[in-house]
Design an enzyme around this catalytic site. Structure first.
Site, PDB file in Angstrom:
ATOM      1  N   HIS A   1       3.201   4.500  -3.410  1.00 18.99           N
ATOM      2  CA  HIS A   1       3.586   5.894  -3.627  1.00 18.99           C
ATOM      3  C   HIS A   1       4.891   5.993  -4.413  1.00 18.99           C
ATOM      4  O   HIS A   1       5.085   6.927  -5.187  1.00 18.99           O
ATOM      5  CB  HIS A   1       3.785   6.602  -2.282  1.00 18.99           C
ATOM      6  CG  HIS A   1       2.517   6.926  -1.561  1.00 18.99           C
ATOM      7  ND1 HIS A   1       1.576   7.807  -2.036  1.00 18.99           N
ATOM      8  CD2 HIS A   1       2.046   6.492  -0.359  1.00 18.99           C
ATOM      9  CE1 HIS A   1       0.580   7.905  -1.183  1.00 18.99           C
ATOM     10  NE2 HIS A   1       0.833   7.118  -0.153  1.00 18.99           N
TER      11      HIS A   1
ATOM     12  N   ARG B   1       0.841  -1.200   0.000  1.00 21.12           N
ATOM     13  CA  ARG B   1       0.000   0.000   0.000  1.00 21.12           C
ATOM     14  C   ARG B   1       0.877   1.251   0.000  1.00 21.12           C
ATOM     15  O   ARG B   1       0.889   2.008  -0.952  1.00 21.12           O
ATOM     16  CB  ARG B   1      -0.948  -0.027   1.217  1.00 21.12           C
ATOM     17  CG  ARG B   1      -2.139   0.937   1.097  1.00 21.12           C
ATOM     18  CD  ARG B   1      -1.809   2.314   1.593  1.00 21.12           C
ATOM     19  NE  ARG B   1      -1.306   2.349   2.960  1.00 21.12           N
ATOM     20  CZ  ARG B   1      -0.742   3.426   3.506  1.00 21.12           C
ATOM     21  NH1 ARG B   1      -0.585   4.540   2.807  1.00 21.12           N
ATOM     22  NH2 ARG B   1      -0.285   3.391   4.746  1.00 21.12           N
ATOM     23  N   ASP B   2       1.664   1.451   1.040  1.00 20.22           N
ATOM     24  CA  ASP B   2       2.527   2.632   1.101  1.00 20.22           C
ATOM     25  C   ASP B   2       3.577   2.596  -0.004  1.00 20.22           C
ATOM     26  O   ASP B   2       3.960   3.635  -0.552  1.00 20.22           O
ATOM     27  CB  ASP B   2       3.198   2.731   2.471  1.00 20.22           C
ATOM     28  CG  ASP B   2       3.499   4.167   2.876  1.00 20.22           C
ATOM     29  OD1 ASP B   2       3.623   5.020   1.990  1.00 20.22           O
ATOM     30  OD2 ASP B   2       3.603   4.433   4.083  1.00 20.22           O
TER      31      ASP B   2
ATOM     32  N   HIS C   1       3.802   4.308  13.007  1.00 22.26           N
ATOM     33  CA  HIS C   1       4.199   4.156  11.598  1.00 22.26           C
ATOM     34  C   HIS C   1       5.239   5.224  11.291  1.00 22.26           C
ATOM     35  O   HIS C   1       4.951   6.416  11.379  1.00 22.26           O
ATOM     36  CB  HIS C   1       2.945   4.329  10.725  1.00 22.26           C
ATOM     37  CG  HIS C   1       3.188   4.357   9.250  1.00 22.26           C
ATOM     38  ND1 HIS C   1       2.799   3.316   8.424  1.00 22.26           N
ATOM     39  CD2 HIS C   1       3.718   5.296   8.443  1.00 22.26           C
ATOM     40  CE1 HIS C   1       3.080   3.627   7.174  1.00 22.26           C
ATOM     41  NE2 HIS C   1       3.643   4.819   7.149  1.00 22.26           N
TER      42      HIS C   1
ATOM     43  N   HIS D   1       8.376   7.120   8.967  1.00 26.72           N
ATOM     44  CA  HIS D   1       9.046   7.380   7.698  1.00 26.72           C
ATOM     45  C   HIS D   1      10.486   7.779   7.985  1.00 26.72           C
ATOM     46  O   HIS D   1      10.818   8.208   9.094  1.00 26.72           O
ATOM     47  CB  HIS D   1       8.298   8.449   6.897  1.00 26.72           C
ATOM     48  CG  HIS D   1       7.108   7.903   6.168  1.00 26.72           C
ATOM     49  ND1 HIS D   1       7.116   7.605   4.827  1.00 26.72           N
ATOM     50  CD2 HIS D   1       5.871   7.566   6.611  1.00 26.72           C
ATOM     51  CE1 HIS D   1       5.942   7.126   4.468  1.00 26.72           C
ATOM     52  NE2 HIS D   1       5.158   7.079   5.538  1.00 26.72           N
TER      53      HIS D   1
ATOM     54  N   SER E   1       4.046  10.985   9.149  1.00 21.48           N
ATOM     55  CA  SER E   1       3.837  11.002   7.699  1.00 21.48           C
ATOM     56  C   SER E   1       4.944  11.703   6.931  1.00 21.48           C
ATOM     57  O   SER E   1       5.130  11.451   5.739  1.00 21.48           O
ATOM     58  CB  SER E   1       2.507  11.684   7.378  1.00 21.48           C
ATOM     59  OG  SER E   1       1.456  11.145   8.141  1.00 21.48           O
TER      60      SER E   1
END
Length: 365
Positions: A32, A28-29, A209, A211, A182
């Site tokens: 991008h 999913r991620d 989550h 990054h 994010s």
């Protein structure tokens, strides 16, 4: 590492305080990073590898979630239904997760995902707008589907505000809540402060989550666990938006070394990561100059590709675009703002010097 086993994420933390449940949004991620163009064989191949590794939840879909395939944020190669059908066939022990942002995904999209075998549904909202998740979470609660809820761009809110928003999400029906970094903006103390506040406010598992824009994704994930988080996200080879996510095949053994069982098979996890590097991505994510600036500016990592495209077309520095987007506190869904900022920067750079500027510098040649 322990042998592979099927793991159920609990509705409440339970007695096993050291256990960590791994949630894998590679499919999913990661979308991008490849303009949402993963194909059937790529989806099936990675899903099979993740299933073999015993990863508890494998999340699949467009990078922005159900219903998001569009000209504004990018059209996916496959429809939501096709992606879910392909992955569902490969998951015999792992559960299938999906992600939805109210405003993109509708209740119709949720019904379809449930009918196609989605086991875990994550509802995401901006960090101060948890009320937008109430309808979706209520629907999922009534449907008997495990619903999780996450706050995006969480660096934009105080620890106290995040705790308040997470508490509301549990009242709406979320069985796990948490935060997304994010933009890859956090340092470990930032994570500790926020996760500590959230765990004190709720009695359900807390999600984190990360990054990797500032190279802190693994360290931040560890800080989250040490502060009480029990569901940690990670992607194979860090495959994800911008500078990428926490690298799953690093996070898992690091947590195991710290005494947190995950139930994930190390060798098969490494095999899944090798498959991902070979078949899903042109190259693994790196922390390039734009990625660092995105993290410092606190801008959504998924903007990277579009910022680079627009900046190149408008002839402006993408770093300036990111810092201006950060100043305006741009969030996911405001992709149109990228063009506005780039055009304004171009016009500004093209303006002649102000009257009297030469005199100010002495006019010397």
């Amino acid at each position: 590492m322990t042998p592979r086993e099927t793991v159920e994420v609990p509705e409440t933390p339970g007695d096993d305080a050291q256990r960590v449940w791994i949630h894998d949004p590679t499919l999913r991620d990661g979308h991008h990073a490849v303009r949402h163009l993963l194909g059937r064989e790529q989806l099936r191949g990675y899903a099979a590898a993740a299933n073999a590794a015993g990863i508890p939840v494998v999340e699949v879909g467009h990078g922005n979630g159900l219903g998001a395939s569009s000209l504004q944020v990018g059209r996916a190669a496959l429809a939501d239904a096709s992606m879910l059908e392909e992955v569902r066939e490969e998951l015999t022990t792992s559960r299938m997760g999906v992600f939805v942002l109210p405003g993109w995904g509708t209740l119709t999209d949720l019904r379809q995902a449930i009918s196609l075998g989605a086991d875990v549904v994550r509802v995401g909202t901006h960090c101060t707008e948890s009320d937008l998740a109430e309808r979706h979470l209520g629907f999922l609660r009534d449907a008997g589907v495990q619903a999780q809820a996450v706050l995006l761009m969480s660096h934009m809110a105080s620890p106290e505000r995040l705790a308040e928003e997470c508490l509301k999400l549990t009242q709406y029906g979320a069985s796990a809540v948490g935060i997304f970094d994010s933009s890859g903006h956090y340092l470990p103390p930032d994570v500790t402060e926020r996760v500590t506040a959230i765990t004190a406010a709720v009695d359900v598992p807390v999600i984190f989550h990360a990054h990797n824009n500032l190279g802190m994704a693994v360290a931040n994930s560890v800080a989250a666990v040490q502060a009480g988080a029990r569901i940690i996200d990670g992607c194979a080879r860090g495959f994800g938006a911008g500078a990428g996510n926490a690298q799953l095949e690093v996070v898992v053994p690091v947590l195991e070394r710290l005494g947190h069982a995950t139930g994930v098979d190390l060798y098969r996890l490494l095999d899944a990561a090798d498959f991902a590097e070979r078949e899903l991505m042109p190259s693994p994510p790196t922390i390039d100059s734009v990625g660092v600036v995105s993290g410092l500016a606190g801008v959504f990592s998924g903007f990277k590709t579009r910022v680079l495209d627009v900046a190149r077309r408008e002839g402006v520095d993408p770093r300036d675009v990111f810092f201006e987007l950060g100043r305006r506190q741009a969030v996911a869904g405001q992709e149109d703002l990228i063009m506005d900022v780039a055009k304004e920067l171009r016009r500004s750079s093209a303006q002649p010097p102000a009257v009297g500027a030469a005199a100010t510098t002495g006019g010397a040649m």
